[in-house]
Write a protein that holds these residues in place. Structure first.
Motif, mmCIF file in Angstrom:
data_model
loop_
_atom_site.group_PDB
_atom_site.id
_atom_site.type_symbol
_atom_site.label_atom_id
_atom_site.label_comp_id
_atom_site.label_asym_id
_atom_site.label_seq_id
_atom_site.Cartn_x
_atom_site.Cartn_y
_atom_site.Cartn_z
ATOM 1 N N GLN A 27 6.829 21.124 -51.450
ATOM 2 C CA GLN A 27 7.497 21.115 -50.154
ATOM 3 C C GLN A 27 7.507 19.709 -49.562
ATOM 4 O O GLN A 27 8.498 19.269 -48.977
ATOM 5 C CB GLN A 27 6.811 22.078 -49.192
ATOM 6 N N VAL A 28 6.407 18.981 -49.730
ATOM 7 C CA VAL A 28 6.343 17.616 -49.219
ATOM 8 C C VAL A 28 7.390 16.741 -49.903
ATOM 9 O O VAL A 28 8.086 15.946 -49.262
ATOM 10 C CB VAL A 28 4.937 17.022 -49.434
ATOM 11 N N LEU A 29 7.510 16.876 -51.210
ATOM 12 C CA LEU A 29 8.424 16.036 -51.981
ATOM 13 C C LEU A 29 9.868 16.508 -51.887
ATOM 14 O O LEU A 29 10.796 15.768 -52.235
ATOM 15 C CB LEU A 29 7.997 16.004 -53.453
ATOM 16 N N ASN A 265 8.396 7.483 -47.022
ATOM 17 C CA ASN A 265 9.040 8.758 -47.334
ATOM 18 C C ASN A 265 8.217 9.964 -46.899
ATOM 19 O O ASN A 265 8.720 11.086 -46.864
ATOM 20 C CB ASN A 265 9.312 8.864 -48.839
ATOM 21 N N LEU A 266 6.960 9.737 -46.558
ATOM 22 C CA LEU A 266 6.097 10.837 -46.126
ATOM 23 C C LEU A 266 6.102 11.045 -44.611
ATOM 24 O O LEU A 266 5.608 12.058 -44.129
ATOM 25 C CB LEU A 266 4.645 10.575 -46.569
ATOM 26 N N LEU A 267 6.642 10.112 -43.863
ATOM 27 C CA LEU A 267 6.479 10.129 -42.413
ATOM 28 C C LEU A 267 6.915 11.437 -41.777
ATOM 29 O O LEU A 267 6.229 11.977 -40.897
ATOM 30 C CB LEU A 267 7.247 8.953 -41.786
ATOM 31 N N SER A 268 8.032 11.978 -42.201
ATOM 32 C CA SER A 268 8.537 13.189 -41.558
ATOM 33 C C SER A 268 7.632 14.386 -41.801
ATOM 34 O O SER A 268 7.649 15.348 -41.028
ATOM 35 C CB SER A 268 9.949 13.506 -42.061
ATOM 36 N N PHE A 269 6.818 14.340 -42.850
ATOM 37 C CA PHE A 269 6.001 15.501 -43.180
ATOM 38 C C PHE A 269 4.727 15.580 -42.352
ATOM 39 O O PHE A 269 3.975 16.547 -42.441
ATOM 40 C CB PHE A 269 5.684 15.498 -44.678
ATOM 41 N N CYS A 270 4.463 14.567 -41.550
ATOM 42 C CA CYS A 270 3.330 14.641 -40.646
ATOM 43 C C CYS A 270 3.708 15.351 -39.344
ATOM 44 O O CYS A 270 2.855 15.561 -38.491
ATOM 45 C CB CYS A 270 2.792 13.240 -40.346
ATOM 46 N N ASN A 271 4.969 15.677 -39.196
ATOM 47 C CA ASN A 271 5.443 16.412 -38.025
ATOM 48 C C ASN A 271 5.478 17.898 -38.381
ATOM 49 O O ASN A 271 6.317 18.350 -39.139
ATOM 50 C CB ASN A 271 6.841 15.926 -37.635
ATOM 51 N N ARG A 272 4.547 18.669 -37.835
ATOM 52 C CA ARG A 272 4.446 20.073 -38.204
ATOM 53 C C ARG A 272 5.601 20.914 -37.663
ATOM 54 O O ARG A 272 5.829 22.032 -38.128
ATOM 55 C CB ARG A 272 3.106 20.647 -37.736
ATOM 56 N N ASP A 273 6.336 20.389 -36.677
ATOM 57 C CA ASP A 273 7.522 21.099 -36.217
ATOM 58 C C ASP A 273 8.606 21.051 -37.283
ATOM 59 O O ASP A 273 9.393 21.989 -37.447
ATOM 60 C CB ASP A 273 8.046 20.471 -34.918
ATOM 61 N N LEU A 299 -0.939 16.067 -48.913
ATOM 62 C CA LEU A 299 -0.362 14.774 -48.539
ATOM 63 C C LEU A 299 -0.870 13.650 -49.432
ATOM 64 O O LEU A 299 -0.106 12.764 -49.832
ATOM 65 C CB LEU A 299 -0.686 14.461 -47.079
ATOM 66 N N LEU A 300 -2.169 13.681 -49.754
ATOM 67 C CA LEU A 300 -2.738 12.611 -50.565
ATOM 68 C C LEU A 300 -2.172 12.624 -51.991
ATOM 69 O O LEU A 300 -1.885 11.568 -52.566
ATOM 70 C CB LEU A 300 -4.264 12.731 -50.586
ATOM 71 N N VAL A 301 -1.993 13.816 -52.550
ATOM 72 C CA VAL A 301 -1.397 13.902 -53.883
ATOM 73 C C VAL A 301 0.054 13.438 -53.844
ATOM 74 O O VAL A 301 0.507 12.682 -54.701
ATOM 75 C CB VAL A 301 -1.497 15.345 -54.440
ATOM 76 N N ALA A 302 0.803 13.867 -52.814
ATOM 77 C CA ALA A 302 2.202 13.445 -52.675
ATOM 78 C C ALA A 302 2.286 11.934 -52.492
ATOM 79 O O ALA A 302 3.209 11.281 -53.018
ATOM 80 C CB ALA A 302 2.851 14.171 -51.504
ATOM 81 N N TYR A 303 1.342 11.355 -51.756
ATOM 82 C CA TYR A 303 1.268 9.903 -51.599
ATOM 83 C C TYR A 303 1.240 9.203 -52.944
ATOM 84 O O TYR A 303 1.982 8.250 -53.203
ATOM 85 C CB TYR A 303 0.030 9.541 -50.760
ATOM 86 N N HIS A 304 0.379 9.690 -53.842
ATOM 87 C CA HIS A 304 0.257 9.061 -55.141
ATOM 88 C C HIS A 304 1.521 9.227 -55.979
ATOM 89 O O HIS A 304 1.911 8.319 -56.727
ATOM 90 C CB HIS A 304 -0.949 9.631 -55.893
ATOM 91 N N LEU A 306 4.621 9.470 -54.807
ATOM 92 C CA LEU A 306 5.641 8.603 -54.256
ATOM 93 C C LEU A 306 5.352 7.137 -54.570
ATOM 94 O O LEU A 306 6.269 6.345 -54.786
ATOM 95 C CB LEU A 306 5.769 8.821 -52.747
ATOM 96 N N ARG A 307 4.073 6.765 -54.593
ATOM 97 C CA ARG A 307 3.720 5.388 -54.914
ATOM 98 C C ARG A 307 4.001 5.075 -56.386
ATOM 99 O O ARG A 307 4.169 3.907 -56.750
ATOM 100 C CB ARG A 307 2.235 5.145 -54.624
ATOM 101 N N ALA A 308 4.073 6.093 -57.203
ATOM 102 C CA ALA A 308 4.326 5.893 -58.640
ATOM 103 C C ALA A 308 5.802 5.727 -58.954
ATOM 104 O O ALA A 308 6.140 5.350 -60.077
ATOM 105 C CB ALA A 308 3.767 7.061 -59.440
ATOM 106 N N THR A 309 6.667 5.989 -57.975
ATOM 107 C CA THR A 309 8.115 5.895 -58.242
ATOM 108 C C THR A 309 8.561 4.442 -58.338
ATOM 109 O O THR A 309 7.899 3.550 -57.803
ATOM 110 C CB THR A 309 8.898 6.588 -57.124
#
Length: 309
Positions: A27-29, A265-273, A299-304, A306-309
């Motif tokens: 869902q995050v990605l 790319n993760l910023l929007s996913f910190c908004n729970r709305d 979030l931490l797994v998704a961070y890694h 996205l950083r690998a792209t």
């Protein structure tokens, strides 16, 4: 920057929580960007054949690990595969499925790190290691409610599988970049689901975010809901991040926003709305519960990834 798919491995024993973690990461990605496959589809024998032969699904000899490895290598280069399909409900195989990898591929299952060639295909490797007592509860609940077993049958099967779990499944922990352990708090051992704590072992195999900027690593942190410290795992030094299940949104929001801000790319996913499903688990009566430890993990797994792209 790479144009090939980014591949995440999530390995753990049966009912360790792989699917729950995978669902939130996808869902995050963005589910439209994610291809999810299960390595359990590479079983060599169906349920009846395994019973007749006296072999468990956890044993490498019961799986086409060579084909699994070949398929992972193809996916890594962006090529499609014709993947077998194993039905856990019926214990039989159905028609294979044509799979074309998306930008991200999540590979979950029992034996995903069992060969060197397979391990080399992953960009990020996660291992789930809940306490065995908790995993037993999860497996009994899942297999009785969704797969038609009795509790006695589930317990007997787990006992039969234990030697293979010890030798072949837990052995894979050593190759993970992150080891994820959800566990009940010591002062409320019967708390489950959204109230579970998480312990994240962060190995130096991949560059983790500098969490010291937002999480205290002071020696006296026993009363804080979020803790960062140093430890040893399998004899090697590691960082350890712990988040308690009773942590409030106010306590975790700074950490969430720090992880998100490190990767735009993760910023929007910190908004729970916008992203209400992050960190959601199903309670014992079917209700949706919010787990901040699970949200941080996803979030931490998704961070890694996205950083690998």
């Amino acid at each position: 920057m790479t144009n090939r798919p980014i591949i995440l491995g999530i390995v753990g024993d049966s009912a360790a929580g792989k699917t729950t973690l995978t669902r939130g990461i996808a869902q995050v990605l963005g589910v439209e960007n994610v291809t999810t496959i299960c390595t359990d589809d590479y079983h060599r024998y169906d349920r009846a054949q395994r019973a007749e032969m006296g072999i468990t699904a956890l044993h490498p000899d019961c799986n086409y690990l060579d084909i699994m490895q070949q398929h992972l290598a193809l996916l890594r280069t962006g090529q499609p595969i014709l993947k077998p399909i194993y039905s856990h409900k019926t214990g039989t195989f159905t028609a294979p499925e044509y799979i074309k990898p998306n930008k991200f591929v999540i590979v979950e299952g029992l034996l995903g790190y069992s060969t060197r060639g397979a391990r080399d295909c992953y960009d990020v490797k996660v291992y789930l290691a809940p306490p065995e007592s908790l995993r037993t509860e999860w497996k009994v609940k899942r297999d009785t409610q969704k797969r038609g077993y009795t509790a006695e049958q589930v317990m007997a099967e787990m006992q039969k599988r234990e030697p293979d779990s010890e030798q072949f499944i837990r052995h894979q922990r050593q190759w993970a970049d992150m080891v994820v352990t959800f566990y009940p708090p010591s002062d409320a051992p019967n708390d489950r689901n959204g109230h579970l704590n998480v312990r994240l072992v962060l190995r130096p195999n991949i560059p983790h975010p500098d969490l010291t900027k937002v999480v205290s690593n002071d020696a006296d942190y026993s009363n804080t809901a979020i803790r960062l410290g140093l430890d040893r795992d399998m004899g090697k030094p590691v960082d350890v991040l712990e988040v308690d299940g009773h942590a409030t949104e106010e306590q975790v929001i700074q950490l969430e926003h720090f992880i998100c801000s490190e990767t735009p790319n993760l910023l929007s996913f910190c908004n729970r709305d916008i992203n209400p499903g992050l960190g959601k688990v199903t309670g014992t009566t079917g209700e949706a519960l919010q787990s901040y430890p699970l949200a941080i993990t996803q979030l931490l797994v998704a961070y890694h990834m996205l950083r690998a792209t």
